[in-house]
Design an enzyme around this catalytic site. Structure first.
Site, mmCIF file in Angstrom:
data_model
loop_
_atom_site.group_PDB
_atom_site.id
_atom_site.type_symbol
_atom_site.label_atom_id
_atom_site.label_comp_id
_atom_site.label_asym_id
_atom_site.label_seq_id
_atom_site.Cartn_x
_atom_site.Cartn_y
_atom_site.Cartn_z
ATOM 1 N N TYR A 91 48.645 47.463 40.026
ATOM 2 C CA TYR A 91 48.139 46.576 38.966
ATOM 3 C C TYR A 91 46.948 47.218 38.260
ATOM 4 O O TYR A 91 46.877 47.251 37.026
ATOM 5 C CB TYR A 91 47.731 45.227 39.578
ATOM 6 C CG TYR A 91 46.930 44.349 38.628
ATOM 7 C CD1 TYR A 91 47.561 43.562 37.671
ATOM 8 C CD2 TYR A 91 45.529 44.323 38.690
ATOM 9 C CE1 TYR A 91 46.817 42.769 36.801
ATOM 10 C CE2 TYR A 91 44.786 43.538 37.823
ATOM 11 C CZ TYR A 91 45.431 42.767 36.884
ATOM 12 O OH TYR A 91 44.690 41.991 36.011
ATOM 13 N N GLU A 142 39.438 45.209 37.929
ATOM 14 C CA GLU A 142 40.230 45.969 38.905
ATOM 15 C C GLU A 142 40.329 47.439 38.512
ATOM 16 O O GLU A 142 40.634 48.295 39.347
ATOM 17 C CB GLU A 142 41.639 45.377 39.011
ATOM 18 C CG GLU A 142 41.736 44.161 39.901
ATOM 19 C CD GLU A 142 41.477 44.474 41.370
ATOM 20 O OE1 GLU A 142 42.211 45.271 41.948
ATOM 21 O OE2 GLU A 142 40.513 43.917 41.922
ATOM 22 N N SER A 175 40.603 44.530 32.925
ATOM 23 C CA SER A 175 40.172 43.919 34.184
ATOM 24 C C SER A 175 39.186 44.779 34.957
ATOM 25 O O SER A 175 39.269 46.008 34.955
ATOM 26 C CB SER A 175 41.417 43.690 35.051
ATOM 27 O OG SER A 175 41.054 43.466 36.392
HETATM 28 P P1 NDP Z 1 48.124 34.273 35.079
HETATM 29 O O1 NDP Z 1 48.872 35.018 36.123
HETATM 30 O O2 NDP Z 1 47.675 32.872 35.354
HETATM 31 O O3 NDP Z 1 49.015 34.211 33.741
HETATM 32 C C1 NDP Z 1 49.813 35.289 33.358
HETATM 33 C C2 NDP Z 1 50.621 34.884 32.130
HETATM 34 O O4 NDP Z 1 51.440 35.992 31.742
HETATM 35 C C3 NDP Z 1 51.584 33.709 32.363
HETATM 36 O O5 NDP Z 1 51.587 32.890 31.218
HETATM 37 C C4 NDP Z 1 52.924 34.400 32.509
HETATM 38 O O6 NDP Z 1 54.019 33.599 32.156
HETATM 39 C C5 NDP Z 1 52.762 35.516 31.486
HETATM 40 N N1 NDP Z 1 53.747 36.585 31.667
HETATM 41 C C6 NDP Z 1 53.979 37.320 32.768
HETATM 42 N N2 NDP Z 1 54.980 38.183 32.530
HETATM 43 C C7 NDP Z 1 55.391 38.000 31.257
HETATM 44 C C8 NDP Z 1 56.393 38.581 30.441
HETATM 45 N N3 NDP Z 1 57.187 39.551 30.902
HETATM 46 N N4 NDP Z 1 56.509 38.151 29.164
HETATM 47 C C9 NDP Z 1 55.739 37.157 28.695
HETATM 48 N N5 NDP Z 1 54.773 36.553 29.431
HETATM 49 C C10 NDP Z 1 54.612 36.969 30.693
HETATM 50 O O7 NDP Z 1 46.888 35.179 34.662
HETATM 51 P P2 NDP Z 1 45.399 34.758 34.160
HETATM 52 O O8 NDP Z 1 45.504 33.689 33.181
HETATM 53 O O9 NDP Z 1 44.524 34.616 35.345
HETATM 54 O O10 NDP Z 1 44.942 36.121 33.450
HETATM 55 C C11 NDP Z 1 45.216 36.357 32.074
HETATM 56 C C12 NDP Z 1 45.163 37.851 31.813
HETATM 57 O O11 NDP Z 1 43.875 38.350 32.128
HETATM 58 C C13 NDP Z 1 46.125 38.691 32.631
HETATM 59 O O12 NDP Z 1 46.521 39.791 31.837
HETATM 60 C C14 NDP Z 1 45.290 39.182 33.800
HETATM 61 O O13 NDP Z 1 45.814 40.383 34.323
HETATM 62 C C15 NDP Z 1 43.962 39.391 33.091
HETATM 63 N N6 NDP Z 1 42.781 39.266 33.917
HETATM 64 C C16 NDP Z 1 42.568 38.131 34.649
HETATM 65 C C17 NDP Z 1 41.407 37.969 35.355
HETATM 66 C C18 NDP Z 1 41.154 36.748 36.170
HETATM 67 O O14 NDP Z 1 40.243 36.789 37.002
HETATM 68 N N7 NDP Z 1 41.878 35.655 35.961
HETATM 69 C C19 NDP Z 1 40.352 39.011 35.328
HETATM 70 C C20 NDP Z 1 40.658 40.141 34.482
HETATM 71 C C21 NDP Z 1 41.830 40.249 33.807
HETATM 72 P P3 NDP Z 1 54.780 32.673 33.249
HETATM 73 O O15 NDP Z 1 53.999 31.393 33.309
HETATM 74 O O16 NDP Z 1 56.139 32.526 32.656
HETATM 75 O O17 NDP Z 1 54.767 33.421 34.557
HETATM 76 P P1 GDR Z 2 41.830 40.027 42.842
HETATM 77 O O1 GDR Z 2 41.915 38.482 43.239
HETATM 78 O O2 GDR Z 2 42.709 40.869 43.670
HETATM 79 O O3 GDR Z 2 40.370 40.362 42.800
HETATM 80 O O4 GDR Z 2 42.455 40.017 41.361
HETATM 81 P P2 GDR Z 2 42.384 37.751 44.581
HETATM 82 O O5 GDR Z 2 41.820 36.382 44.489
HETATM 83 O O6 GDR Z 2 43.846 37.882 44.812
HETATM 84 O O7 GDR Z 2 41.642 38.587 45.738
HETATM 85 C C1 GDR Z 2 40.235 38.662 45.823
HETATM 86 C C2 GDR Z 2 39.825 39.273 47.151
HETATM 87 O O8 GDR Z 2 40.103 38.349 48.206
HETATM 88 C C3 GDR Z 2 40.689 39.070 49.294
HETATM 89 N N1 GDR Z 2 41.492 38.157 50.115
HETATM 90 C C4 GDR Z 2 42.583 37.493 49.719
HETATM 91 N N2 GDR Z 2 43.185 37.438 48.506
HETATM 92 C C5 GDR Z 2 44.277 36.646 48.391
HETATM 93 N N3 GDR Z 2 44.885 36.551 47.179
HETATM 94 N N4 GDR Z 2 44.778 35.931 49.432
HETATM 95 C C6 GDR Z 2 44.206 35.966 50.679
HETATM 96 O O9 GDR Z 2 44.672 35.325 51.618
HETATM 97 C C7 GDR Z 2 43.042 36.788 50.823
HETATM 98 N N5 GDR Z 2 42.221 37.046 51.862
HETATM 99 C C8 GDR Z 2 41.285 37.882 51.422
HETATM 100 C C9 GDR Z 2 41.512 40.152 48.607
HETATM 101 O O10 GDR Z 2 41.851 41.190 49.533
HETATM 102 C C10 GDR Z 2 40.558 40.572 47.525
HETATM 103 O O11 GDR Z 2 39.642 41.506 48.009
HETATM 104 C C11 GDR Z 2 42.148 38.997 40.433
HETATM 105 C C12 GDR Z 2 43.379 38.803 39.527
HETATM 106 O O12 GDR Z 2 43.155 37.684 38.697
HETATM 107 C C13 GDR Z 2 43.594 40.019 38.642
HETATM 108 O O13 GDR Z 2 44.640 39.747 37.712
HETATM 109 C C14 GDR Z 2 42.292 40.310 37.901
HETATM 110 O O14 GDR Z 2 42.466 41.442 37.095
HETATM 111 C C15 GDR Z 2 41.161 40.522 38.892
HETATM 112 O O15 GDR Z 2 41.023 39.343 39.667
HETATM 113 C C16 GDR Z 2 39.831 40.782 38.199
#
Ligand code: NDP
Ligand code: GDR
Length: 325
Positions: A148, A126, A124
């Site tokens: 995280y 992050e 990520s």
């Molecule tokens: P989500 O939070 O939507 O999905 C996370 C998934 O992980 C769910 O299917 C959840 O299952 C599963 N999970 C959590 N804990 C466990 C566990 N203990 N055992 C098995 N499965 C588990 O995430 P995204 O789809 O948005 O992201 C996918 C991956 O990419 C993640 O690793 C995230 O950190 C990473 N990522 C995401 C980004 C983004 O912008 N979306 C950017 C960069 C990285 P359940 O439904 O049961 O909770």
């Molecule tokens: P992020 O996504 O932390 O970048 O992680 P998120 O959408 O939670 O926050 C983005 C930015 O928005 C600001 N923010 C708020 N965020 C949330 N959630 N709720 C609020 O009310 C709010 N107001 C302002 C946050 O402070 C932050 O700066 C996501 C996740 O998908 C991670 O798993 C992934 O790795 C990274 O993106 C890339």
């Protein structure tokens, strides 16, 4: 013979798009699902008949080994994580166990069951945290700002370590934020699009947010899962930044969203300290040129198109009597 892929995190945003993508490529798709007291297959129910779901948990080594033995995949996509940054401060140990150590459990299971399996790790942006360089690329040093982010740095380096120690085809995609109508409601883009739609329909009167100044490089999840697959089709495992190269503030996001429905965000947005973070990532913007050159990958959906797509979907959901899950 169809290729077989195992996706952890198949019930999540990315898992559902990747499963669709791989099915379209002719794969036999397996998904690891953990036991929950209420079934949460809403993102995959439209394709559930075509998937093979296997029980397992990233916290349970044996279950990972059994899952690999059962499906005998050529490719494993590790998308499972405790992925919400804010929660990682209140559940830091759990986040580390799933998001960091879970990667080691899976890599070690692969090493023992079949070391020829190709492995994708969901790293990520992050990890860049308090950024050392703008824009961020594969060689930019990490400075994570949340439990995280720290867990993801561990997952990233253990992937590289297993590649170098055991010659595994293990790849890390350093993906910047990517969103969609299937994004969890707690993330800021979906929180905004869902609540803008509610306000437009007279179902809500305000939207409470945290920091409006942070900037993110937001892309469309459907584009990003294609990059994951492309990475595993390369002869050599490597690490790739996947990003749009554009950055927008949360305030810009809010402004684009409200103005799409002819509303002025100043009338509805309230800043609320509950959504502020103990440490913030102020600016993310990625340089995806390596992915462009080596994978031929480019994003197809722009920031404005993405926000509009999400609002349209939320309006439709709410009008049909549904709600975000
Ligand atoms: P989500 O939070 O939507 O999905 C996370 C998934 O992980 C769910 O299917 C959840 O299952 C599963 N999970 C959590 N804990 C466990 C566990 N203990 N055992 C098995 N499965 C588990 O995430 P995204 O789809 O948005 O992201 C996918 C991956 O990419 C993640 O690793 C995230 O950190 C990473 N990522 C995401 C980004 C983004 O912008 N979306 C950017 C960069 C990285 P359940 O439904 O049961 O909770
Ligand atoms: P992020 O996504 O932390 O970048 O992680 P998120 O959408 O939670 O926050 C983005 C930015 O928005 C600001 N923010 C708020 N965020 C949330 N959630 N709720 C609020 O009310 C709010 N107001 C302002 C946050 O402070 C932050 O700066 C996501 C996740 O998908 C991670 O798993 C992934 O790795 C990274 O993106 C890339």
């Amino acid at each position: 013979m169809a290729k077989r892929a195992l996706i952890t995190g198949i019930t999540g945003q990315d898992g559902s798009y990747l499963a669709e993508f791989l099915l379209n490529q002719g794969y036999e798709v397996f998904g690891l699902v953990r036991r929950t007291s209420t079934v949460n297959f809403n993102r995959i129910e439209h394709i559930q008949g075509k998937l093979n779901l296997i029980p397992g948990d990233m916290l349970d080594q044996t279950s990972l080994q059994l899952a690999l033995q059962e499906c005998q995949p050529q490719e494993v996509y590790n998308l499972a994580a405790q992925s919400f940054v804010q929660t990682s401060w209140t559940q830091p140990v759990f986040t580390g166990d799933v998001t960091a150590l879970g990667v080691t459990r899976l890599l070690d299971a692969i090493r023992h069951v079949d070391p020829t399996i190709r492995f994708y790790q969901a790293s990520s942006s992050e990890m860049f945290g308090k950024v050392r360089e703008v824009p961020q690329r594969e060689t930019t040093p990490f400075y994570p700002r949340s439990p995280y982010g720290v867990a993801k740095v561990y997952g990233h380096w253990i992937t590289i370590n297993y590649r170098e120690s055991y010659d595994l085809h293990a790849t890390s995609g350093i993906l910047f934020n990517h969103e969609s109508p299937r994004r969890g409601i707690e993330f800021v883009t979906r929180k905004v699009t869902y609540n803008v739609a509610k306000i437009k329909l007279g179902m809500a009167s305000e939207l409470r947010l945290g920091n409006l100044d942070s900037r993110r490089d937001w892309g469309f999840a459907g584009d990003y899962v294609r990059a994951m697959w492309l990475m595993l089709q390369q002869d050599k495992p490597d690490d790739y930044v996947i990003a749009t190269g554009e950055t927008h503030s949360v305030e810009e996001l809010v402004s684009v969203a409200f103005s799409y429905l002819d509303l002025d965000w100043h009338d509805f947005v309230v800043q609320d300290a509950r959504f502020m973070r103990p440490a913030e990532v102020d600016l993310l913007v990625g340089d995806g040129s390596k992915a462009g050159e080596n994978l031929g990958w480019e994003p197809e959906v722009s920031f404005t198109e993405l926000i509009r797509m999400m609002i349209d979907a939320d309006l439709e959901l709410l009008k049909s009597g549904g709600h975000a899950q």
